[in-house]
Design a protein around this motif. Structure first.
Motif, PDB file in Angstrom:
ATOM      1  N   GLY A  97     -10.946  35.179 -31.745  1.00 57.20           N
ATOM      2  CA  GLY A  97     -10.529  33.876 -32.246  1.00 57.20           C
ATOM      3  C   GLY A  97      -9.838  33.028 -31.209  1.00 57.20           C
ATOM      4  N   GLY A  98     -10.109  33.301 -29.922  1.00 58.43           N
ATOM      5  CA  GLY A  98      -9.566  32.456 -28.884  1.00 58.43           C
ATOM      6  C   GLY A  98      -8.172  32.816 -28.472  1.00 58.43           C
ATOM      7  N   LEU A 120     -25.261  34.103 -30.979  1.00 61.28           N
ATOM      8  CA  LEU A 120     -23.931  33.976 -31.565  1.00 61.28           C
ATOM      9  C   LEU A 120     -23.782  32.607 -32.216  1.00 61.28           C
ATOM     10  CD1 LEU A 120     -21.767  35.562 -28.724  1.00 61.28           C
ATOM     11  CD2 LEU A 120     -22.457  36.624 -30.884  1.00 61.28           C
ATOM     12  N   ASP A 121     -23.095  32.595 -33.348  1.00 58.13           N
ATOM     13  CA  ASP A 121     -22.887  31.347 -34.079  1.00 58.13           C
ATOM     14  C   ASP A 121     -21.840  30.494 -33.375  1.00 58.13           C
ATOM     15  OD1 ASP A 121     -24.651  32.252 -35.995  1.00 58.13           O
ATOM     16  OD2 ASP A 121     -23.075  33.159 -37.216  1.00 58.13           O
ATOM     17  N   PRO A 122     -21.985  29.169 -33.460  1.00 52.89           N
ATOM     18  CA  PRO A 122     -20.930  28.299 -32.906  1.00 52.89           C
ATOM     19  C   PRO A 122     -19.646  28.460 -33.698  1.00 52.89           C
ATOM     20  CG  PRO A 122     -22.537  27.013 -34.130  1.00 52.89           C
ATOM     21  CD  PRO A 122     -23.099  28.398 -34.034  1.00 52.89           C
ATOM     22  N   PRO A 123     -18.505  28.381 -33.044  1.00 49.21           N
ATOM     23  CA  PRO A 123     -17.231  28.575 -33.745  1.00 49.21           C
ATOM     24  C   PRO A 123     -16.889  27.357 -34.590  1.00 49.21           C
ATOM     25  CG  PRO A 123     -16.827  27.971 -31.478  1.00 49.21           C
ATOM     26  CD  PRO A 123     -18.312  28.107 -31.617  1.00 49.21           C
ATOM     27  N   GLY A 124     -16.055  27.594 -35.580  1.00 50.04           N
ATOM     28  CA  GLY A 124     -15.590  26.502 -36.433  1.00 50.04           C
ATOM     29  C   GLY A 124     -14.144  26.720 -36.821  1.00 50.04           C
ATOM     30  N   ASP A 177     -16.038  28.802 -42.094  1.00 51.54           N
ATOM     31  CA  ASP A 177     -16.810  28.865 -40.856  1.00 51.54           C
ATOM     32  C   ASP A 177     -16.794  30.279 -40.285  1.00 51.54           C
ATOM     33  OD1 ASP A 177     -17.403  26.177 -40.965  1.00 51.54           O
ATOM     34  OD2 ASP A 177     -15.575  25.603 -39.873  1.00 51.54           O
ATOM     35  N   PRO A 178     -17.844  30.655 -39.553  1.00 52.52           N
ATOM     36  CA  PRO A 178     -17.875  32.003 -38.973  1.00 52.52           C
ATOM     37  C   PRO A 178     -16.808  32.181 -37.904  1.00 52.52           C
ATOM     38  CG  PRO A 178     -19.702  30.681 -38.145  1.00 52.52           C
ATOM     39  CD  PRO A 178     -19.056  29.888 -39.242  1.00 52.52           C
ATOM     40  N   ALA A 179     -16.307  33.389 -37.829  1.00 53.14           N
ATOM     41  CA  ALA A 179     -15.321  33.710 -36.790  1.00 53.14           C
ATOM     42  C   ALA A 179     -16.027  33.872 -35.452  1.00 53.14           C
ATOM     43  CB  ALA A 179     -14.593  35.004 -37.153  1.00 53.14           C
ATOM     44  N   PRO A 180     -15.332  33.690 -34.334  1.00 54.66           N
ATOM     45  CA  PRO A 180     -15.952  33.963 -33.035  1.00 54.66           C
ATOM     46  C   PRO A 180     -16.478  35.392 -32.971  1.00 54.66           C
ATOM     47  CG  PRO A 180     -13.871  32.813 -32.749  1.00 54.66           C
ATOM     48  CD  PRO A 180     -13.961  33.164 -34.203  1.00 54.66           C
TER      49      PRO A 180
END
Length: 376
Positions: free
Chosen positions: A97-98, A280-284, A289-292
């Protein structure tokens, strides 16, 4: 623990279906448990695509850790290449999550693993050219050693050669090499195989380790930014990596590359020969939204498996708890709020990656495994 790692390595060495060593990489968790990419059976290469912040770098770190846990350092070598100079997806792109504490380090966070022989950052033209030359030379060395055989085929012959007993009447059976034994068989001599644990046998030589080249920001090498210090030498590294993509399957060399978009590498050797792909899905920022690190694994048979990537660089918190205390209470202070003891911070704990690297290092010393030589 070192004991569990050694048990895993022993099981891999005894697996007749994985001659030359397993090439399993656990990507993360899916609906039915761990999601594994088998580079040897389904690869030979893995391409990871995802925008900035999607968790590309952290996924590559998890892959490197998983590959190291699957085989001994003398059976598995890992080479790390940071294509982006500043490791821009090292923290913001982590699967946590960054909040990766090793943000900006890129793949350098994995250099403590005993399997990692080389780490290259694309900001030094001299080292980049040296790396390209060394990687090309390694491919040529493997090609000369294997001849017309494939990697698994060569290890099959090596395993048989190690169990050969000379034909009846031959002098000094222990000195007969694998090639000499084959010529005897061709001449019609009797060939006997002794059990694996019986007596002395001819030494077929050291095993040829599988080599996995992990590249972050591969598209940054394809099109370096103007003014980038590694721009003059990027082409030589790309050519060496394309040679890995083209010839690596037969030579026991695999490529794991991360890019921002598949379209950027679709017409390259890496894009054409990657049997395994991760998107991989883009983060939101929203709750839904999907998690990183959320994405899908696309197999060579078209099967799609959704998974959540693992995180190996998150730190274990070590904060002391607030213990109850008993203090004398003076009458004139009866109305004051109670005095709270400050919470004493003991500092951040180690990452899972650091704990694994320590256990791997101890296990490596226990089995006296020689590490794969560096390419730099």
């Amino acid at each position: 623990t070192p004991a569990s790692l050694m048990a895993r390595w022993a099981a891999a060495a005894d697996d007749p279906g994985a001659l030359g060593g397993r090439a399993w990489a656990v990507l993360g968790a899916g609906a039915r448990g761990p999601v594994v990419a088998d580079l040897a059976a389904d690869g030979p290469h893995l391409l990871v695509a995802g925008p900035v912040g999607s968790g590309r770098t952290e996924l590559l770190r998890s892959v490197a850790a998983s590959l190291a846990a699957a085989a001994r350092p003398d059976r598995r070598g890992v080479v790390l290449v940071d294509g982006g100079v500043d490791g821009r997806d090292g923290g913001g792109g982590s699967a946590g999550g960054g909040t990766g504490e090793r943000a900006g380090e890129g793949l350098r966070a994995c250099t403590d693993l005993p399997h990692v022989s080389t780490h290259l950052a694309a900001n030094d033209p001299v080292r980049m050219r040296e790396f390209a030359q060394s990687l090309t030379a390694e491919l040529k060395r493997r090609a000369e050693l294997l001849g017309r055989q494939g990697f698994a085929e060569w290890h099959t012959g090596r395993a048989v050669a190690g169990r050969m007993v000379a034909p009846r009447g031959a002098a000094d059976a222990a000195e007969v090499s694998g090639e000499a034994a084959e010529s005897e068989v061709a001449a019609g001599a009797t060939l006997r195989l002794r059990p694996a644990k019986a007596g002395a046998r001819p030494d077929p030589g050291p095993p040829l380790a599988r080599l996995v080249v992990v590249v972050d920001d591969y598209d940054a090498l394809l099109a370096p930014a103007l003014g980038s210090p590694g721009r003059p030498a990027a082409g030589s590294v790309v050519r060496a990596l394309e040679a890995v993509a083209r010839d690596g399957e037969r030579l026991g060399v695999h490529l794991v590359a991360a890019v921002r978009a598949v379209e950027r590498v679709a017409e390259t050797e890496v894009g054409r020969r990657a049997g395994l792909r991760v998107v991989l899905d883009p983060p939101g920022g929203g709750v839904e939204d999907p998690a990183p690190g959320r994405g899908e694994l696309l197999g060579p048979d078209g099967k799609v498996t959704a998974f959540q990537a693992g995180r190996v660089t998150g730190r274990i918190p070590r904060t002391a708890t607030l213990r109850p205390t008993v203090v004398p209470l003076e009458w004139d202070r009866m109305g004051d709020p109670p005095t709270r003891r400050p919470v004493r911070e003991l500092g951040n704990g180690p990452t899972d990656l650091a704990l694994l690297a320590s256990a791997l290092d101890r296990a490596t010393r226990e089995v006296s495994a020689e590490r794969v030589p560096s390419l730099l």
